[in-house]
Write a protein that holds these residues in place. Structure first.
Motif, short mmCIF file in Angstrom:
data_model
loop_
_atom_site.label_atom_id
_atom_site.label_comp_id
_atom_site.label_asym_id
_atom_site.label_seq_id
_atom_site.Cartn_x
_atom_site.Cartn_y
_atom_site.Cartn_z
N LYS A 40 -12.77 2.00 -29.31
CA LYS A 40 -12.63 0.83 -30.17
C LYS A 40 -12.90 1.28 -31.59
O LYS A 40 -13.92 1.92 -31.86
N VAL A 61 -4.44 -2.39 -27.84
CA VAL A 61 -4.31 -3.74 -28.36
C VAL A 61 -4.92 -3.83 -29.76
O VAL A 61 -5.85 -3.10 -30.10
N GLN A 63 -6.77 -6.45 -32.24
CA GLN A 63 -7.50 -7.71 -32.26
C GLN A 63 -7.69 -8.11 -33.72
O GLN A 63 -8.26 -7.36 -34.52
N THR A 67 -6.96 -13.61 -32.39
CA THR A 67 -5.71 -13.29 -31.70
C THR A 67 -5.73 -11.83 -31.24
O THR A 67 -6.38 -10.98 -31.85
N THR A 68 -5.02 -11.58 -30.18
CA THR A 68 -4.89 -10.23 -29.64
C THR A 68 -3.42 -9.93 -29.46
O THR A 68 -2.67 -10.74 -28.92
N GLN A 69 -3.01 -8.74 -29.92
CA GLN A 69 -1.61 -8.35 -29.82
C GLN A 69 -1.52 -7.01 -29.11
O GLN A 69 -2.22 -6.06 -29.46
#
Length: 111
Positions: A40, A61, A63, A67-69
């Motif tokens: 991370k 991903v 963050q 929202t998470t994409q």
């Protein structure tokens, strides 16, 4: 006096047995956990990139706020190979893989 010592011993034995049962159940839950956070990296105060391993796939991903994409899905073997290749080629700087991904995608904080 003997009765008090007997009751105290029963309480200690009961606490020990209860602790053992709870520990076994929590170990079972941890063994069945299928999500592992590999890396991370915090890009800014409200944006981070996370590499998650779920079963045999690595999910990268982004963050941002709440929202998470999903950026990419990588096979576990491919992730390990690219990580080894990257570590061999970049021993001087010792950057993390996520920072390398950040450079590739040129992620900026868009407010």
């Amino acid at each position: 006096m003997f009765f008090i010592l007997f009751v105290f011993t029963l309480i200690i034995i009961g606490a020990y047995i209860t602790t053992k049962i709870v520990a076994e159940k929590s170990n079972f839950i941890q063994r069945t956990k299928r999500i592992k956070i590999l890396e991370k990296t915090i890009l800014s105060s409200n944006m981070s990139v996370i590499a998650l391993m779920i079963n045999e796939k690595v999910y990268v991903v982004l963050q941002h706020y709440k929202t998470t994409q999903l950026l990419d899905i990588i096979d576990k073997n491919e992730w390990n190979k690219s990580l080894e290749d990257f570590n061999k080629s970049d021993k001087k700087n010792q950057k993390s893989t996520i920072k390398y991904i950040k450079e590739i995608f040129r992620l900026d904080d868009h407010k």
